[in-house]
Enzyme design. Sequence first.
Site, short mmCIF file in Angstrom:
data_model
loop_
_atom_site.label_atom_id
_atom_site.label_comp_id
_atom_site.label_asym_id
_atom_site.label_seq_id
_atom_site.Cartn_x
_atom_site.Cartn_y
_atom_site.Cartn_z
CE LYS A 248 -3.58 -1.99 3.08
NZ LYS A 248 -4.80 -1.95 2.27
NE ARG A 322 -10.92 -10.51 -0.59
CZ ARG A 322 -11.36 -9.66 -1.53
NH1 ARG A 322 -11.71 -10.10 -2.73
NH2 ARG A 322 -11.45 -8.38 -1.28
MN MN Z 1 -5.18 -5.68 2.52
#
Ligand code: MN
Length: 467
Positions: A248, A322
């Site tokens: 990120k 997930r």
């Molecule tokens: Mn993530």
Amino acid sequence: MEVSLSPLPAAEIAADLLVLPVREGHDPGLGLGGVLGQVRFTGRAGQDLLLPRRDGDAFRAAAVLLVGLGDADADDEHAVRRAVGRVAPRLAEFPTVAIAFPHVQAVIEGVRLGGYRFDGYKSEPRGRAFRELVILAGADPQGVARAGIVADAVTFARDLVNTPAGDLVPMDLAERARAMAEACGLGVRVLDAGALREGGFGGILGVGAASANPPCLIEVSHPGDGVSGTVGLAGKGITFDSGGLAIKGLGAMSTMKCDMAGGATMLAVVQAAARLELPVGVTAVVPAAENMVSGSAIRPGDVLTHRNGRTTEVTDTDSEGRLVLADALAYLAEGSPDVLIDAATLTYSVMHALGEDITGVIGSDRGLVGELIAAGARAGEPMWELPLWEPYADRLESEVADAKNEGGSLADATIAALFLRPFTAGLPWAHLDFATTAYLDKATDLGPAGATGAMIRTLIGYLESRS
Ligand code: MN
Ligand code: MN
């Protein structure tokens, strides 16, 4: 904070501060109506006015704080909770505070949540907590105990989420869960990395592979009475999310200590279930891992094998939540609970769709989704259903594995839920995506910027409605 109920009329209470609700355009009583015109206090929501006692005033408290309720009346518990929450940070100046609202639980929740501070890292703590709260016109001693337990649960989760990720790696989270469970007499089990390998938890291991701090799975159980059914709760426990090799930018990464908020929520809920002695059995499972970057990181294209044998091609290392939830849901489903609920700071998609007030819910069972939305409405935590739209499942098709872990940028909240569904063993299941509502960069009526503890009051209310 000591809480007591008093039958005294507001005028007769000898507190350091008396808090009085005022409906817009109404006289607050105690002979104060005349003053208000001069200072332009109308009772609008968000307005408040502090008045020290003067000679001849018709009340005994040293000062009165008028709190505007707007159109709502004093019976509207959501308005009361927010109004009290807004002024709660200022109550610390007064050792004894009396509040003349009839809604005992809303008052206590407002005071505790609105007055919350995370001060452990300040060399000088900012505020004191006041010592004594007296609620006037309240007639619900049971409500006092329940509200304290609920506020404790929210505080527990907020503290966990606000703790810097360097001080809350997966095994730290396990230790905090263990301490909480032992204090409440709950069963606790922690699967360390070795046990995860033996148990086939490839998702959790893969996500945690790059970190110097090994992953684990935390399980805390409240047995219930054995005849009122069971609820399985799974909460995403990414103690820090750098994005992995799909790293990120700083802006998106800077708040990522919050990525275990789902796990903190479920631990808080099982704590409350135990302390409220709910008859329903509750098992909370937190797959905890730190999604980092190193030579041992999983790579785009790597294939992980989950607890139930399904395989996932990792096409995006930043869609890690997930991957760990898949293992946790499959593990929980082995115990065949009546329903499965998971909570996760999962997708940017839900942020764009619903913003900072509303939690997204997606599920395989209409009844369960409806009950959760109703519980959210009762708790003052709005939720909105997003679709589990089966035709989009083809976006997850992989050339090499049973599925890949991302399906493009469109409808990712739905795609994530479709990814998780095969791990729920056909049980009634609801998935809460609270990527925005769990952690805010600005204060609300019910707390400062940072962790919110969202969905804890909703889930406690849901469990009570099953009991
Ligand atoms: Mn993530
Ligand atoms: Mn994440």
